[in-house]
Design an enzyme around this catalytic site. Structure first.
Site, PDB file in Angstrom:
ATOM      1  N   LYS A  59       0.813  -1.209   0.000  1.00 36.77           N
ATOM      2  CA  LYS A  59       0.000   0.000   0.000  1.00 36.77           C
ATOM      3  C   LYS A  59       0.852   1.267   0.000  1.00 36.77           C
ATOM      4  CE  LYS A  59      -3.674  -2.368   2.549  1.00 36.77           C
ATOM      5  NZ  LYS A  59      -4.456  -2.351   3.808  1.00 36.77           N
TER       6      LYS A  59
ATOM      7  N   TYR B 152     -12.652  -2.614  -2.626  1.00 32.19           N
ATOM      8  CA  TYR B 152     -13.130  -2.575  -1.238  1.00 32.19           C
ATOM      9  C   TYR B 152     -14.658  -2.533  -1.143  1.00 32.19           C
ATOM     10  CZ  TYR B 152      -8.319  -1.761   0.284  1.00 32.19           C
ATOM     11  OH  TYR B 152      -6.981  -1.876   0.540  1.00 32.19           O
TER      12      TYR B 152
ATOM     13  N   ASN C 122      -1.671   0.010   7.128  1.00 37.10           N
ATOM     14  CA  ASN C 122      -1.021  -1.203   7.613  1.00 37.10           C
ATOM     15  C   ASN C 122      -0.205  -1.934   6.553  1.00 37.10           C
ATOM     16  OD1 ASN C 122      -3.073  -2.381   6.124  1.00 37.10           O
ATOM     17  ND2 ASN C 122      -4.301  -2.874   7.918  1.00 37.10           N
TER      18      ASN C 122
ATOM     19  N   HIS D 211      -1.893  -5.556   1.688  1.00 34.94           N
ATOM     20  CA  HIS D 211      -3.152  -6.290   1.519  1.00 34.94           C
ATOM     21  C   HIS D 211      -2.809  -7.649   0.917  1.00 34.94           C
ATOM     22  CE1 HIS D 211      -7.116  -7.538   0.125  1.00 34.94           C
ATOM     23  NE2 HIS D 211      -6.520  -7.830  -1.005  1.00 34.94           N
TER      24      HIS D 211
ATOM     25  N   GLU E 242      -9.699 -10.262  -7.399  1.00 26.09           N
ATOM     26  CA  GLU E 242      -8.741  -9.172  -7.262  1.00 26.09           C
ATOM     27  C   GLU E 242      -7.680  -9.194  -8.363  1.00 26.09           C
ATOM     28  OE1 GLU E 242      -7.402  -9.744  -3.235  1.00 26.09           O
ATOM     29  OE2 GLU E 242      -9.231  -8.870  -2.406  1.00 26.09           O
TER      30      GLU E 242
END
Length: 148
Positions: free
Chosen positions: A9, A49, A117, A120, A131
Site C-alpha cells: 500500500k 473494497y 497497515n 493487503h 482481485e
C-alpha cells in the site's frame, strides 16, 4: 499452483519498504508472477473494497489507497501450496492492527497504524481470482487458471 494478490500500500511505498516486503515473500518460496507500480484510481479502489461500502472506515480507506502509488503483485506458491498460499501470505503479513501483530510479521515489524497497515493479501481463492482480474485483467487471470 496457488496464486494470490498482494498490494504494498501507499505507506509501504512512501516508507521505502517494498523491497523488504517482497524479499520476505520470496524467502518464503513464493514467486512474483506479475508486478506493477501504479496509482490505484478511485473506481478500482471502490470495486476492490466494495464489501466495506457504508462502513465508517470506507471513505478514509479509499482516500488512503488512492493518495499515492502502490505496488500490486500476483504471487505464486509451490505446486503443492494450493489454498495454503493464503494462509502463508496472511501469516507473513500479520494481524491487521500492527499493535497486535506478532514480531517477525510484516505488520508486526513495520506497521504503525491499523488504517495504514502496509500490505493487503487476498483471503481466499475466490477473492484472489476477483482481485487479480481487477488489477491485472483477463491475461493474468486466464493464465493463472490455465496453470492449475
Amino acid at each position: 499452483m496457488g496464486h494470490t494478490l498482494v498490494i504494498c500500500k501507499p505507506d509501504a511505498v512512501e516508507r521505502g519498504l517494498v523491497g523488504e516486503i517482497m524479499a520476505r515473500f520470496e524467502r518464503k518460496g513464493l514467486t512474483i508472477a506479475a508486478l506493477e507500480h501504479r496509482c490505484i484510481d478511485r473506481e478500482t479502489a471502490e470495486r476492490h473494497y466494495a464489501e466495506h461500502a457504508g462502513k465508517p472506515f470506507y471513505e478514509p480507506l479509499l482516500e488512503f489507497i488512492t493518495r499515492s502509488p502502490s505496488v500490486v503483485m500476483v504471487l505464486d506458491g509451490p505446486d503443492d501450496a494450493g489454498d495454503d498460499i493464503f494462509a502463508v501470505v496472511r501469516a507473513l503479513v500479520g494481524a491487521t492492527n500492527p499493535a497486535k501483530a506478532a514480531p517477525g510479521t510484516i505488520r508486526g515489524d513495520y506497521g504503525i497504524s491499523p488504517t495504514e497497515n502496509l500490505v493487503h493479501g487476498s483471503d481466499s481463492q475466490a477473492s484472489a481470482e476477483r482481485e487479480i482480474a481487477l488489477f491485472f485483467g483477463t491475461l493474468v487471470s486466464a493464465n493463472s487458471k490455465a496453470e492449475r
